[in-house]
Write a protein that holds these residues in place. Structure first.
Motif, PDB file in Angstrom:
ATOM      1  N   ALA A 122       0.828  -1.328   0.188  1.00 48.98           N
ATOM      2  CA  ALA A 122       0.143  -0.103  -0.065  1.00 48.98           C
ATOM      3  C   ALA A 122       0.882   1.294  -0.073  1.00 48.98           C
ATOM      4  O   ALA A 122       1.981   1.213   0.588  1.00 48.98           O
ATOM      5  CB  ALA A 122      -0.966  -0.041   1.147  1.00 48.98           C
ATOM      6  N   THR A 123       0.337   2.491  -0.550  1.00 48.52           N
ATOM      7  CA  THR A 123       1.102   3.548  -0.613  1.00 48.52           C
ATOM      8  C   THR A 123       1.592   4.003   0.751  1.00 48.52           C
ATOM      9  O   THR A 123       2.694   4.247   0.932  1.00 48.52           O
ATOM     10  CB  THR A 123       0.284   4.718  -1.273  1.00 48.52           C
ATOM     11  N   PRO A 216      -3.819   8.770   1.215  1.00 49.07           N
ATOM     12  CA  PRO A 216      -4.111   7.814   0.274  1.00 49.07           C
ATOM     13  C   PRO A 216      -4.667   6.300   0.499  1.00 49.07           C
ATOM     14  O   PRO A 216      -3.946   5.751   1.627  1.00 49.07           O
ATOM     15  CB  PRO A 216      -2.831   7.854  -0.887  1.00 49.07           C
ATOM     16  N   THR A 218      -4.744   3.828  -1.581  1.00 55.73           N
ATOM     17  CA  THR A 218      -4.140   2.820  -2.384  1.00 55.73           C
ATOM     18  C   THR A 218      -3.553   1.707  -1.753  1.00 55.73           C
ATOM     19  O   THR A 218      -2.890   1.972  -0.901  1.00 55.73           O
ATOM     20  CB  THR A 218      -3.287   3.572  -3.214  1.00 55.73           C
ATOM     21  N   ASP A 251      -0.967  10.412  -4.221  1.00 59.03           N
ATOM     22  CA  ASP A 251      -0.263   9.509  -4.980  1.00 59.03           C
ATOM     23  C   ASP A 251      -0.377   9.134  -6.296  1.00 59.03           C
ATOM     24  O   ASP A 251       0.148   8.416  -6.870  1.00 59.03           O
ATOM     25  CB  ASP A 251      -0.108   8.144  -4.015  1.00 59.03           C
ATOM     26  N   LEU A 253      -2.899   7.594  -7.601  1.00 52.16           N
ATOM     27  CA  LEU A 253      -3.363   6.275  -7.871  1.00 52.16           C
ATOM     28  C   LEU A 253      -4.772   6.317  -7.186  1.00 52.16           C
ATOM     29  O   LEU A 253      -5.354   5.396  -7.408  1.00 52.16           O
ATOM     30  CB  LEU A 253      -2.467   5.253  -7.305  1.00 52.16           C
ATOM     31  N   ASP A 254      -5.057   7.390  -6.522  1.00 48.73           N
ATOM     32  CA  ASP A 254      -6.396   7.268  -5.576  1.00 48.73           C
ATOM     33  C   ASP A 254      -7.490   8.389  -5.800  1.00 48.73           C
ATOM     34  O   ASP A 254      -7.108   9.590  -5.506  1.00 48.73           O
ATOM     35  CB  ASP A 254      -6.101   7.164  -3.922  1.00 48.73           C
ATOM     36  N   GLY A 351      -8.021   4.139 -10.567  1.00 51.79           N
ATOM     37  CA  GLY A 351      -7.047   3.961  -9.269  1.00 51.79           C
ATOM     38  C   GLY A 351      -6.610   2.593  -9.430  1.00 51.79           C
ATOM     39  O   GLY A 351      -6.802   1.729 -10.590  1.00 51.79           O
ATOM     40  N   GLN A 352      -5.588   2.177  -8.455  1.00 51.26           N
ATOM     41  CA  GLN A 352      -4.918   1.154  -8.238  1.00 51.26           C
ATOM     42  C   GLN A 352      -5.681  -0.111  -7.751  1.00 51.26           C
ATOM     43  O   GLN A 352      -6.325   0.036  -6.870  1.00 51.26           O
ATOM     44  CB  GLN A 352      -3.774   1.157  -7.397  1.00 51.26           C
ATOM     45  N   TYR A 353      -6.264  -1.106  -8.820  1.00 53.31           N
ATOM     46  CA  TYR A 353      -6.885  -2.101  -8.360  1.00 53.31           C
ATOM     47  C   TYR A 353      -6.109  -3.204  -8.175  1.00 53.31           C
ATOM     48  O   TYR A 353      -5.167  -3.843  -8.571  1.00 53.31           O
ATOM     49  CB  TYR A 353      -7.693  -2.536  -9.491  1.00 53.31           C
ATOM     50  N   ASP A 354      -6.534  -4.044  -6.799  1.00 48.46           N
ATOM     51  CA  ASP A 354      -5.594  -5.097  -6.744  1.00 48.46           C
ATOM     52  C   ASP A 354      -6.393  -6.525  -7.393  1.00 48.46           C
ATOM     53  O   ASP A 354      -7.465  -6.710  -6.647  1.00 48.46           O
ATOM     54  CB  ASP A 354      -5.524  -5.267  -4.896  1.00 48.46           C
TER      55      ASP A 354
END
Length: 504
Positions: A122-123, A216, A218, A251, A253-254, A351-354
């Motif tokens: 995570a960020t 964030p 993320t 960041d 990404l969020d 955004g950043q998907y996991d």
């Protein structure tokens, strides 16, 4: 590798899920027309995913047992040393177990997610490590973070370090317990209905829910994007401010981070409170389950701030009750769509998907009966609103939330800070394993009357320990204007410096 193509029978089933009726001839035609689109899926399947780099070595670690985990506050221990210099050198940190730490298991308090191992940090993890912190592992959290009590985590409840057999609060239960017990200097918590502030109040730690979007999210498993917050839990105000300085800011990404903010919060710590205007929020002292001794401790703490030079007055904020009511459709329908139907990630945001988390969590449907009653009640409410009313109450609640936020903003135009009890009660006994569904759920949500409102309005709010009742901590909640965390730290530091809160 080509993805699986549907056949005619599968297409008929897909159509029925979409309330469509297709003839065999139509189905065959649609199948042919779908192929170029599915070719695009093949292309995506062949490409590597985009993920943040992992910069610091670590081992998977282990799950501690026995005396090494007497409070059940650790999920996994794995030491990850950060940079050799930085602002957090010498500081030890625990991560709530909904936060990705690459290579170390993450269960989010639920056996249905057991076995998931994140592939990236995570960020907030990267930022702490870059600042020189040492991460000691993952702190136990409540079942998919849906409890203000500490009795819902698989496989066992988290114990309050002040009194065995009592709740540590939730859902960041292990995070607050580990800080209070002195096992770590700092911990990250996450807050959608009070999950940073509730365990901080029950355990006697400093817990800051920052302005929505300041930190964030993320790499943290979401519940509902519009109420997701992450923030610090610490044993001192100075550590709290320092930790937030390291974690805050965009960041890229969020999409929750719609404003570029951060701050030198430590600069506020020595300013004192002379001339600071603090409003005692009337509605915050009117909860039906407010213990008189808790109210008295908070009012005594406010009187101490007044003696230190603050200007204190009463203020009514009707939007406080409104925002608490708005949490039900926003929280329940939102989490049902994003965390459950959306497999932990949801749709319609950049955004950043996991992806690995999405794949793993999708299997919750095979284990639905094992979900905690605290999550089931939220899902049942949410699904009813979605199925019967098509999400109109979620939508209307989001619109009305602006009214509640404006009511807080009006009060914060007259005062620099608002104050109330963080929670209306001290830590309660943990329910027995065979307790009724009613007791299980009641103990999960009985304390959120003041905290949930601030997740809806997004204002920063911090729980500050302010006394002891019958051997258990009491928390005072300070609320500030959006992005005015420095003002909260200013008052919290002055109060902390005025004397040992445990003697008040």
């Amino acid at each position: 590798m080509a993805i699986e193509r549907p056949d005619a029978a599968q297409l008929h089933h897909l159509a029925s899920q979409l309330h469509l009726q297709l003839s065999d001839e139509e189905a065959a035609e649609y199948l042919a027309l779908m192929q170029p689109n599915l070719d695009a899926y093949d292309l995506i399947d062949e490409l590597s995913d985009e993920m943040p780099p992992v910069n610091y070595p670590r081992q998977q670690g282990y799950r501690p047992a026995g005396e090494e985990n007497a409070l059940n506050a650790w999920y996994y221990k794995s030491e990850v040393k950060g940079a050799t210099e930085g602002r957090l050198i010498g500081k030890t940190v625990a991560l709530k177990d909904n936060i990705a730490l690459a290579g170390v298991p993450m269960m989010n308090g639920a056996t249905s997610l057991e076995g998931h191992v994140p592939l990236f940090d995570a960020t907030v993890v990267t930022r702490l490590l870059d600042a020189g912190a040492t991460i000691l592992g993952k702190a136990t959290c409540e079942h998919f973070c849906l409890s203000g009590g500490s009795h819902t985590s698989d496989p066992a409840p988290v114990q309050n370090p002040w009194r065995q057999g009592y709740s540590a609060g939730g859902s960041s239960s292990g995070s607050a317990a580990l800080v209070a017990a002195g096992e770590v200097d700092m911990a990250i918590g996450c807050d959608q209905g009070g999950s940073i502030r509730i365990p901080s109040a029950f355990c006697g730690t400093y817990g800051m829910k920052p302005t929505h979007g300041l930190v964030p999210y993320t790499g943290i498993m979401p519940i509902e994007a519009t109420i997701d917050h992450a923030g610090p839990i610490t044993a001192t105000v100075a550590d709290n401010a320092l930790m937030l300085e390291v974690m805050a800011g965009p960041d890229g990404l969020d999409p929750r981070q719609y404003m570029s903010r951060g701050g030198n919060y430590s600069a506020a710590l020595g300013k004192g409170v002379k001339g600071l205007k603090i409003g005692i929020l009337t509605e915050g002292f009117q909860l039906p389950n407010l213990q008189p001794d808790v109210a008295l401790k908070v009012r005594n703490a406010v009187a101490k701030l007044e003696n230190l030079g603050a200007v204190v007055g009463e203020i009514s904020v009707p939007g406080h009750r409104l925002a608490a009511a708005l949490w039900s459709p926003i929280g329940c329908e939102g989490l049902t769509m994003q965390m459950m139907h959306g497999n932990g990630m949801g749709f319609n945001w950049e955004g950043q998907y996991d992806v690995a988390l999405l794949d793993k969590h999708a299997a919750w449907r095979d284990h639905a009966d094992s979900l905690s009653p605290s999550l089931k009640i939220c899902m049942l409410i949410g699904q009813y609103g979605l199925s019967r009313y098509h999400g109109r109450f979620y939508a209307k609640a989001q619109n009305i939330a602006r009214r509640a936020r404006a009511d807080y903003d009006r009060a914060l135009g007259d005062f620099d800070l608002l104050v109330m009890p963080t929670v209306p009660i001290t830590a309660q006994p943990l329910p027995e394993p065979d307790c009724s569904i009613t007791e299980y759920i009641s103990r999960a949500f009985e304390m959120i009357g003041n905290t949930a409102a601030l997740d809806v309005t997004g204002h920063p709010a911090m729980s500050v320990p302010c006394g002891i009742v019958d051997g258990l901590p009491v928390g005072m909640m300070l609320v500030g204007r959006h992005y005015a965390e420095s003002t909260i730290y200013q008052a919290a530091a002055a109060f902390e410096a005025s004397g040992d809160w445990k003697q008040l």
